[in-house]
Design an enzyme around this catalytic site. Sequence first.
Site, short mmCIF file in Angstrom:
data_model
loop_
_atom_site.label_atom_id
_atom_site.label_comp_id
_atom_site.label_asym_id
_atom_site.label_seq_id
_atom_site.Cartn_x
_atom_site.Cartn_y
_atom_site.Cartn_z
N HIS A 24 -1.07 -1.15 -4.34
CA HIS A 24 -2.36 -0.78 -3.76
C HIS A 24 -2.38 0.74 -3.52
O HIS A 24 -1.50 1.28 -2.85
CB HIS A 24 -2.53 -1.53 -2.44
CG HIS A 24 -3.85 -1.36 -1.77
ND1 HIS A 24 -4.97 -2.10 -2.10
CD2 HIS A 24 -4.22 -0.55 -0.76
CE1 HIS A 24 -5.97 -1.74 -1.33
NE2 HIS A 24 -5.56 -0.80 -0.49
N MET A 61 -12.13 -5.66 4.79
CA MET A 61 -11.29 -4.77 5.60
C MET A 61 -11.03 -5.41 6.96
O MET A 61 -11.97 -5.85 7.63
CB MET A 61 -11.98 -3.41 5.81
CG MET A 61 -12.09 -2.54 4.57
SD MET A 61 -10.52 -2.17 3.75
CE MET A 61 -9.59 -1.34 5.05
N HIS A 84 -8.03 1.32 -4.32
CA HIS A 84 -9.02 1.10 -3.26
C HIS A 84 -9.69 2.44 -2.98
O HIS A 84 -9.09 3.32 -2.36
CB HIS A 84 -8.29 0.54 -2.02
CG HIS A 84 -9.17 0.37 -0.83
ND1 HIS A 84 -8.67 0.18 0.44
CD2 HIS A 84 -10.53 0.34 -0.69
CE1 HIS A 84 -9.67 0.05 1.30
NE2 HIS A 84 -10.79 0.15 0.65
N SER A 95 0.84 -1.20 0.00
CA SER A 95 0.00 0.00 0.00
C SER A 95 0.87 1.25 0.00
O SER A 95 1.64 1.49 0.93
CB SER A 95 -0.91 0.00 1.23
OG SER A 95 -1.51 1.28 1.33
N ASP A 137 -4.58 3.80 -2.06
CA ASP A 137 -5.71 4.15 -1.20
C ASP A 137 -6.19 5.57 -1.51
O ASP A 137 -5.49 6.54 -1.23
CB ASP A 137 -5.31 4.06 0.27
CG ASP A 137 -5.14 2.63 0.74
OD1 ASP A 137 -6.08 1.83 0.52
OD2 ASP A 137 -4.08 2.31 1.30
N ASP A 188 -7.15 -6.34 3.92
CA ASP A 188 -6.46 -5.05 3.95
C ASP A 188 -6.59 -4.45 5.34
O ASP A 188 -7.70 -4.22 5.83
CB ASP A 188 -7.11 -4.12 2.91
CG ASP A 188 -6.44 -2.76 2.81
OD1 ASP A 188 -5.36 -2.57 3.40
OD2 ASP A 188 -7.00 -1.90 2.11
N MET A 222 -8.79 8.40 -0.61
CA MET A 222 -9.69 8.80 0.50
C MET A 222 -10.16 10.23 0.28
O MET A 222 -9.37 11.09 -0.11
CB MET A 222 -8.96 8.71 1.83
CG MET A 222 -8.36 7.35 2.12
SD MET A 222 -7.63 7.29 3.76
CE MET A 222 -6.80 5.70 3.71
N MET A 233 -11.93 4.76 -1.11
CA MET A 233 -12.67 5.02 0.13
C MET A 233 -13.30 6.39 -0.01
O MET A 233 -12.89 7.37 0.61
CB MET A 233 -11.72 4.94 1.33
CG MET A 233 -11.38 3.48 1.67
SD MET A 233 -9.89 3.32 2.66
CE MET A 233 -8.65 3.42 1.36
O1 LIG Z 1 -7.09 0.94 3.12
C1 LIG Z 1 -6.27 1.03 4.01
C2 LIG Z 1 -6.55 1.83 5.23
O2 LIG Z 1 -7.83 2.35 5.15
C3 LIG Z 1 -5.03 0.24 3.88
O3 LIG Z 1 -4.72 -0.07 2.55
C4 LIG Z 1 -3.82 0.66 4.65
O4 LIG Z 1 -3.00 1.50 3.91
C5 LIG Z 1 -3.01 -0.53 5.05
O5 LIG Z 1 -1.94 -0.14 5.84
P1 LIG Z 1 -1.36 -1.14 6.95
O6 LIG Z 1 -2.49 -1.44 7.90
O7 LIG Z 1 -0.92 -2.37 6.21
O8 LIG Z 1 -0.25 -0.37 7.56
FE LIG Z 2 -6.56 -0.04 1.25
#
Ligand SMILES: O=C(CO)[C@@H](O)[C@H](O)COP(=O)(O)O
Ligand SMILES: [Fe+2]
Length: 227
Positions: free
Chosen positions: A30, A134, A63, A7, A32, A172, A34, A65
């Site tokens: 990955h 999640m 991903h 990520s 993220d 994740d 947001m 969010m």
């Molecule tokens: O989507 C998410 C958080 O919302 C993840 O993708 C985090 O980025 C994962 O990070 P770690 O928990 O592996 O540090």
């Molecule tokens: Fe994620």
Amino acid sequence: MAQINPSILSADFARLAEEAKAVEGADWLHVDVMDNHFVPNLTLGVPVVEALSKATDTPLDCHLMIEDADRWAPQYVEAGAGSVTFHVEAAAAPVRLAREIRAQGARASMALKPATPIEPYEDLLPELDMLLIMTVEPGFGGQAFLDIMLPKIRRTRELISKHGLELWLQVDGGVSASTIERCAEAGADVFVAGSAVYGTQDPADAVRALRARADAATAGATWACGH
Ligand SMILES: O=C(CO)[C@@H](O)[C@H](O)COP(=O)(O)O
Ligand SMILES: [Fe+2]
């Protein structure tokens, strides 16, 4: 073989292209996204995904969010994402959206927050290429893995087997050397890892080590047939 998707949220945002290259050899990167509405954090959007897709050969696993997923998800495919995950809690028409993402040529994936059960969505599974469970409340990297999600992972794997689907099962949040085996044994086959990859001296080696642990945990499992 298990897939490990580092990520980029845990990487240095001032050096995104270099950080993406540091994990070439990973299956997917990955990303993220947001919006500070669906989750209480703000990261990046379409222009950054477009730039990242040009900066690395690793395919992007976006991903989302974000609210109003129906409107935005197709733009991430256009920006170069090979897989787009929307949250079912943020999609007005998840079947239509999954079909649209597939029609654009990307993999369609749906995510469930920890409090969202899988059972109401059993009939939607054939519409998806991946389901994301999640294992933390979405919004931040570096949170502790939620063990209470293991039964949901197990039940989802049973549904995938029951329907004979090719669907990938991604986890994740809090995935690390000390939690990945439990996830793999429960039936996950795609693992997102942020801090457990970018928080180390050698991210590429962390990816290899995580993959080896997951593979060892599922050696012999009937569903672990590879991708
Ligand atoms: O989507 C998410 C958080 O919302 C993840 O993708 C985090 O980025 C994962 O990070 P770690 O928990 O592996 O540090
Ligand atoms: Fe994620």
